[in-house]
Every structure is written in C-alpha cells, then in structure tokens.
Design an enzyme around this catalytic site. Structure first.
Site, PDB file in Angstrom:
ATOM      1  N   TYR A   1      -5.133   5.409  -7.797  1.00 45.85           N
ATOM      2  CA  TYR A   1      -5.411   5.106  -6.398  1.00 45.85           C
ATOM      3  C   TYR A   1      -6.866   4.693  -6.247  1.00 45.85           C
ATOM      4  O   TYR A   1      -7.761   5.524  -6.221  1.00 45.85           O
ATOM      5  CB  TYR A   1      -5.116   6.350  -5.568  1.00 45.85           C
ATOM      6  CG  TYR A   1      -5.329   6.218  -4.084  1.00 45.85           C
ATOM      7  CD1 TYR A   1      -4.898   5.093  -3.396  1.00 45.85           C
ATOM      8  CD2 TYR A   1      -5.939   7.232  -3.364  1.00 45.85           C
ATOM      9  CE1 TYR A   1      -5.080   4.989  -2.027  1.00 45.85           C
ATOM     10  CE2 TYR A   1      -6.114   7.139  -1.997  1.00 45.85           C
ATOM     11  CZ  TYR A   1      -5.684   6.013  -1.335  1.00 45.85           C
ATOM     12  OH  TYR A   1      -5.866   5.921   0.016  1.00 45.85           O
TER      13      TYR A   1
ATOM     14  N   TYR B   1       0.842  -1.211   0.000  1.00 47.52           N
ATOM     15  CA  TYR B   1       0.000   0.000   0.000  1.00 47.52           C
ATOM     16  C   TYR B   1       0.870   1.250   0.000  1.00 47.52           C
ATOM     17  O   TYR B   1       1.676   1.484   0.908  1.00 47.52           O
ATOM     18  CB  TYR B   1      -0.895  -0.004   1.229  1.00 47.52           C
ATOM     19  CG  TYR B   1      -2.099   0.896   1.106  1.00 47.52           C
ATOM     20  CD1 TYR B   1      -3.314   0.391   0.672  1.00 47.52           C
ATOM     21  CD2 TYR B   1      -2.030   2.240   1.423  1.00 47.52           C
ATOM     22  CE1 TYR B   1      -4.426   1.203   0.553  1.00 47.52           C
ATOM     23  CE2 TYR B   1      -3.136   3.060   1.306  1.00 47.52           C
ATOM     24  CZ  TYR B   1      -4.332   2.541   0.875  1.00 47.52           C
ATOM     25  OH  TYR B   1      -5.431   3.362   0.770  1.00 47.52           O
TER      26      TYR B   1
END
Ligand SMILES: [Zn+2]
Lengths: 385, 137
Positions: free
Chosen positions: A334, A284
């Site tokens: 994203y 992440y």
C-alpha cells in the site's frame, strides 16, 4: 481537447515493499525517484519539478530537491491528503507539463506506513481532519471504520454479501502470486477470508490493505519528449479530480454512491473513451468494498450490482475487466495509490510478465473514492502505439 | 478505562455553540432563516440558498440507525477495554439527509438492527464535556 494525451509517463520506480524499511521517508523517496529516472533514461539533472502528497507522514519536495542536488526547481506540489488525492498529484503534473510550467516532473509517494506512521492511530492522535470532533470521541476515526460504515449501508440497500467482498480479496491474492514484489503471495481461500478476524464489522482483516513501508515514483513529461526517451511512453489521456462531500448533512443521504460516480463522466469525456474501452483497471483497494463500489460508479456494472459482478469472475485476469492485476494494496502493498499507476504503466507497456493482460491498450487507475477525506481522483492511461 | 480517557473533541469557532448546547443537554442543529434547510455541523452559510442568516433549532433527538459498525480492533488505547463497541450513523427524524454519529448506550452491539429507532442521551464526561450517545427507544 484539454489535457488529453499531452503529457506522458516516461518512467516508474519502486523501492522494495516491507513492514520495516529501516530508513527515512526521505531515503525512500530518493530511491524511488532515482529508479524512475533510470527507467526513463534520465538523470537528476533533467528534473525541474517534484510533486507529492502527504498527511504529515512524509518528506516534502522542498526537502527532497536539495537532498538530490536538483539545481533549480521550477514547480513543485506538496498536496495535503491521503489516497484520495494520489492521482490528482499526477494530473497536476500533467497540467504543469502541458502548460510549459515544468519540463520533467517526478511524482512520488514515500511512506513508512507500518513502522512509523500507521493510518488510524495505534499510538498517535487523531488526524486533524474536518468532522473528526463529531466522531473521534466515540472511537470512530480510522479508515477501516469509515469504510465499514458505508460497506454496511451498501449491504443493507443492495444485499451485498461477505462472500462477494471476499471474492475480491481471494482474487487479488491470486494475482499477487504472479507479482515478484508483492508482500503477500500465498493463496487464500474464501474460507480463510471468512475465518479472518473482525476489524470493524462488517470488515475483516482480509478486507484490509497491507500497512506498508515503501515508495513509488513516476516521471511525467510531455508526450513528444517521452517518445525520445528510453521506455515506451504511456499517455495520460484523462486526469480528473474533484468532489467534496459530507456524511452529516446536505448530500441526499445515500452514501452507497461514492465520489467516483461524480468524476467518472468528466474522466471518460476527457479521454474520449467509455467503460467498455477499459482493458485493465487498477481500482483503489484500501478495502475490498472500495473496489466493489468503484465497479459500479465507474460504470462497469449497474448500481448495486458490484457484488455479483465481482463474484462472477469478471474481474479476474481472464475476465471482461481484469482488476488489480498486481494484487493491489490488499496483497502487493500500500503506497497510497501510485503503485496502481505504476502497474497500469507496466500493463500498457506489455512488461507485466506472468500477470500481463494480453493486448492491454487502455487502463483506468483510481484513487480512494471519497469515504475518508471527501473527493477522489483518477487517470485514464493509454499505450502510445 | 473510562469515557474520560477518550479523545476529546477539537471544538472550533463554528462548533463551540453546538458543544455548549450539548453541555446543557440540548441537541441543536442550524436552520436557514431563508429556505428552512436544517444543517449539521455548524457553519456560516447555507449550502443550498447561500443565505448567511441562520438560527439554532432544537431537534427531538430521535432518529433511526442508517448504518453502524461493531469495532473490534484497538486503534487507540483509550478504547482497549471497550471493544467490541458499536458506532451508529443515525438519520435524524427531522430530515432525510441529516445525520449524527454516536456510540450505543444501554444496549448490546449485537442488538442493533437496520432502521432501529434510537433516542439521544447525554452523558456528562467531566466538568467540561458532555457527549451525545444513542439508546434504543
Ligand atoms: Zn438556505
């Protein structure tokens, strides 16, 4: 052994990534779900469960289901949370499948994170999250600020440098150059990184992910059933989530250790592998520091060595641990975590094209490591061969 | 733009006494009656010994800068005239794992250093709100 290899990812689907989708999050969700079903060789009539997460920024399953005409929803998940729960959604889908509560779950995340709902304000109020009352009056409420605070703590304790953070941004942009759907594909240099403007010191613009409009979906079903479907199954070998933390008191006072350190042992134990077995890691990367701290906390290098490890080239496609092979949130786009899962699936299927990691069999994919809403989640995925 | 246009704290039923003390220019934390652990923010139970018995303990309002940011991006219009500004994560002198956030008063963001000693100061924003801020000491 618990959940290991009982459920599989049978399909993945995307919408295009953009800065202005021009459509609702409901439409984004529908497009990604239909694409994932098509990839799996399934139709809407095969779906009996939907799962998502949101922070007041997207369309829930109980709106998506009737819009798609799903005849009967046997289970759904509408989890509160942002990136930290992204992988918990898929883990819970695996539990639903493994227990027979659901047969075919489509997990999705659909956001207009640039054109409608920007994380950290720019027009809207402060999100109603715990502890905000002790922070927001000082102008501290946006994720780049929260990550900057603990990036600084890591720099102070371990000597982590801007150049080490920058090596992550530069490397991931090079990966994105090989990814046709990435939003940012033009190469950047460390000089470009160091010249980019401050957002919240010590983080610069090029430390930050791309606010993106888009959706991504994955189909989760039983491992047995996945073997009869159109795409090669990817087994969910480990799926864990947990945490709970405070940056105010009672946690020992060392915030250079992320929530990833807390869940990593359980994750590896469930999957029956260790860090040395991971062929590719999609970590992440809301910010560069997030990658750096997870390199340490998932055990790929010693605590405090994330900076030198990242800068050594170890996380490049030809290194010991290729990381964020699609360019990540910094360069692909994203979608809050699920596009990491989709990239891991592509790598394990061997369909990642120019960015394929040769012989990838085991992948780690992770969620926001707990610096915004405390807690994190992660998956270990395995090729079924 | 003034301090009064910043987002106001969303005071809840646990935190109301703490904010009322700040209004009186008193900095408090909770102290467990049974094990002595200091805790912040306010809550009904001690996470260490699970005691429900606690009192309010004054703290000296002194601490050291554990970390800080210098914010440049205007995430909210109320702060448009304040950038660049510093936000501090302050470790209170009373305990190693007791922190508060706050902005920097009476100094330039460029002057913040690791471990810098700071002192809480109280700024009355309006008739209803006082904020705790930190100045070098
Ligand atoms: Zn106690």
């Amino acid at each position: 052994m618990g959940l290991r290899d009982r459920a599989a990812i049978a399909g993945v689907g995307y919408t295009p990534f953009s800065k202005d989708s021009g459509v609702s999050t409901l439409t984004l969700a529908i497009d990604a779900i239909l694409a994932a079903l098509d990839d799996a060789g399934l139709s809407v009539d095969d779906v009996d469960a939907l799962a998502t997460h949101r922070v007041g920024d997207s369309t829930p399953p109980w709106v998506v289901a009737p819009a798609l005409g799903i005849p009967e929803v046997s289970w759904y998940l509408d989890q509160f949370g942002g990136g930290s729960v992204s992988h918990a959604v898929i883990g819970q889908a695996a539990m639903a499948v493994a227990t027979g509560v659901a047969r075919t779950v489509v997990c999705y995340r659909a956001i207009n994170a640039r054109s409608e709902f920007r994380m950290g304000g720019t027009g809207r109020g402060v999100a109603p999250v715990y502890d905000a009352q002790y922070q927001a009056p000082y102008g501290y409420f946006a994720p780049p600020q929260q990550f900057a605070m603990f990036t600084r703590a890591h720099m102070l304790k371990y000597g982590t440098t801007h150049e080490q953070l920058g090596s992550i941004a530069v490397g991931q942009r090079a990966n994105a150059a090989k990814n046709p759907q990435a939003l940012k594909r033009d190469p950047i240099t460390i000089e470009d990184y160091l010249a980019s403007r401050w957002i919240a010191e010590p983080l610069r613009l090029l430390d930050c992910c791309l606010e993106t409009d888009g959706a991504c979906a994955v189909v989760v079903t039983s491992a047995e059933r996945a073997r009869d479907l159109a795409a090669p199954p990817v087994l969910i070998s480990g799926a864990v989530w947990g945490g709970g933390d405070s940056f105010l008191s009672g946690q020992g006072g060392d915030f250079t250790v992320s929530e990833a350190a807390r869940i990593a042992p359980r994750l590896y134990a469930m999957a029956g592998v260790g860090p040395e077995d991971i062929d590719v890691a999609e970590l992440y990367d809301c910010f560069t520091y997030s990658v750096l701290v997870q390199l340490e906390d998932y055990g790929f290098c010693a605590k405090g060595e994330g900076g030198p490890y990242a800068a050594s080239g170890a996380i490049r496609p030809d290194g010991a641990l290729p990381v964020n092979t699609h360019g990540g949130f910094l360069s692909e786009g994203y979608v809050h975590g699920i596009n990491h899962v989709a990239e891991a699936v592509a790598q394990l299927r061997g369909t990642a094209g120019d960015r394929q990691v040769s012989g990838a069999e085991v992948a780690l994919s992770t969620a926001q490591p707990g610096y915004v809403l405390a807690g994190t989640s992660a998956l270990i995925l395995r090729a079924d061969r | 733009m003034s301090l009064g246009e910043r987002p106001r704290p969303q005071v809840d039923r646990d935190s109301a006494p703490w904010w009322e003390a700040v209004r009186r220019h008193e900095l408090l934390v909770q102290e467990c009656v049974d094990c002595g652990t200091l805790r912040f923010p306010p809550r009904a139970i001690c996470g260490r010994c699970r005691s429900r018995r606690s009192g309010w303990a004054p703290v000296r309002g002194t601490g050291r800068v554990a970390s800080w940011i210098v914010n440049h991006q205007v995430f909210m219009r109320a702060f448009a005239d304040e950038v660049p500004y510093a936000v501090l994560h302050v470790r209170l002198d009373e305990a190693d794992d007791l922190f508060m956030y706050g902005d920097l008063a009476g100094a330039d963001p460029a002057d913040v250093t690791p471990g810098m000693p700071v002192q809480a100061v109280f700024t009355d924003i309006d008739d209803d709100l006082t904020l705790v801020r930190w100045r070098p000491r």
